[in-house]
Design an enzyme around this catalytic site. Sequence first.
Site, PDB file in Angstrom:
ATOM      1  N   CYS A 137       2.479  -5.627  10.222  1.00  0.00           N
ATOM      2  CA  CYS A 137       2.331  -4.689   9.098  1.00  0.00           C
ATOM      3  C   CYS A 137       3.740  -4.396   8.603  1.00  0.00           C
ATOM      4  O   CYS A 137       4.653  -4.172   9.418  1.00  0.00           O
ATOM      5  CB  CYS A 137       1.651  -3.409   9.587  1.00  0.00           C
ATOM      6  SG  CYS A 137       1.660  -2.066   8.394  1.00  0.00           S
ATOM      7  N   SER A 176       0.834  -1.207   0.000  1.00  0.00           N
ATOM      8  CA  SER A 176       0.000   0.000   0.000  1.00  0.00           C
ATOM      9  C   SER A 176       0.867   1.255   0.000  1.00  0.00           C
ATOM     10  O   SER A 176       0.357   2.354  -0.162  1.00  0.00           O
ATOM     11  CB  SER A 176      -0.866   0.019   1.251  1.00  0.00           C
ATOM     12  OG  SER A 176      -0.044   0.072   2.393  1.00  0.00           O
TER      13      SER A 176
HETATM   14  N1  DGL Z   1       2.136  -2.360   4.858  1.00  0.00           N
HETATM   15  C1  DGL Z   1       0.734  -2.620   5.006  1.00  0.00           C
HETATM   16  C2  DGL Z   1       0.539  -3.901   5.821  1.00  0.00           C
HETATM   17  O1  DGL Z   1       1.455  -4.691   5.905  1.00  0.00           O
HETATM   18  C3  DGL Z   1       0.085  -1.385   5.538  1.00  0.00           C
HETATM   19  C4  DGL Z   1      -1.393  -1.414   5.420  1.00  0.00           C
HETATM   20  C5  DGL Z   1      -2.046  -0.090   5.276  1.00  0.00           C
HETATM   21  O2  DGL Z   1      -1.788   0.580   4.274  1.00  0.00           O
HETATM   22  O3  DGL Z   1      -2.860   0.240   6.127  1.00  0.00           O
HETATM   23  O4  DGL Z   1      -0.521  -4.175   6.373  1.00  0.00           O
END
Ligand code: DGL
Length: 259
Positions: free
Chosen positions: A183, A11
């Site tokens: 995350c 994202s």
């Molecule tokens: N790097 C994404 C994850 O591992 C972030 C998610 C987001 O954009 O909220 O969940």
Amino acid sequence: MNENPIGIFDSGVGGTSIFKEIHALLPHENIIYLADSINAPYGNKSEEDIKNLSLKNTEYLLSKGCKIIVVACNTATTNAISYLRETYNVPFIGIEPAIKPAALSTKTNAVGILATKGTLSSQLFHKTSDLYANGIKVVEQVGEGIVPLIESGQLDSEEMKDLLQLYLDPMLKANIDYLVLGCTHYPYLIPMLTTLLPKEVKIIDSGLAVAKQTKAILSEQRLLNPNVKKPSVKLFSNGNVEVLNAILENKFETAYLDF
Ligand code: DGL
């Protein structure tokens, strides 16, 4: 096909924590990374929106001939990877919160997990949690606000420190001895987290495990690149490229791309 790139998406800039592990383990592979920063955070979006964004990113990577897709985002993996696997005929590697190793290693019978709302509410996360965390207290915490701060370049801010303190408090009260980073943005917080956590609390980050799995699947499917010349490694953002450069310490080739 072997010389075709590995495609990675997230994202935003967080999945670069996975990209770095993959590039270090597979230094001869060509790589294309997509930071869908314009649509970050994914964590508060509906499952359908997350699926559609994952589809869009995958379509772009496949149009560039990627031989494997790494979903370097827990939120996209837990909400969309089965759908992607049903839709496309390339191997997909995903990342899920590493609840299993934490549950197997805890001595206090309490582990903390910091992840997005989208990840913690997904069926896949609940399945994994039910399977491995039987009899263990799992303190789940949504990291509301963390991804937007990282995406706006405020990794080391006071605001971030206050948020983390707030999120860690209930975990520390529950006497956790493992903190699972659910995350891919969060590994960049490890320096700050270590200043806030007691020494006894260990942090689990699964970036290296994802890189090893990528290598194993490429090898199994005879897709490793045998060419040892300098690879093409490019990272694209549809948001602020300066934030991407800062997180990569200006060490890689980046560009703005409207995808
Ligand atoms: N790097 C994404 C994850 O591992 C972030 C998610 C987001 O954009 O909220 O969940």
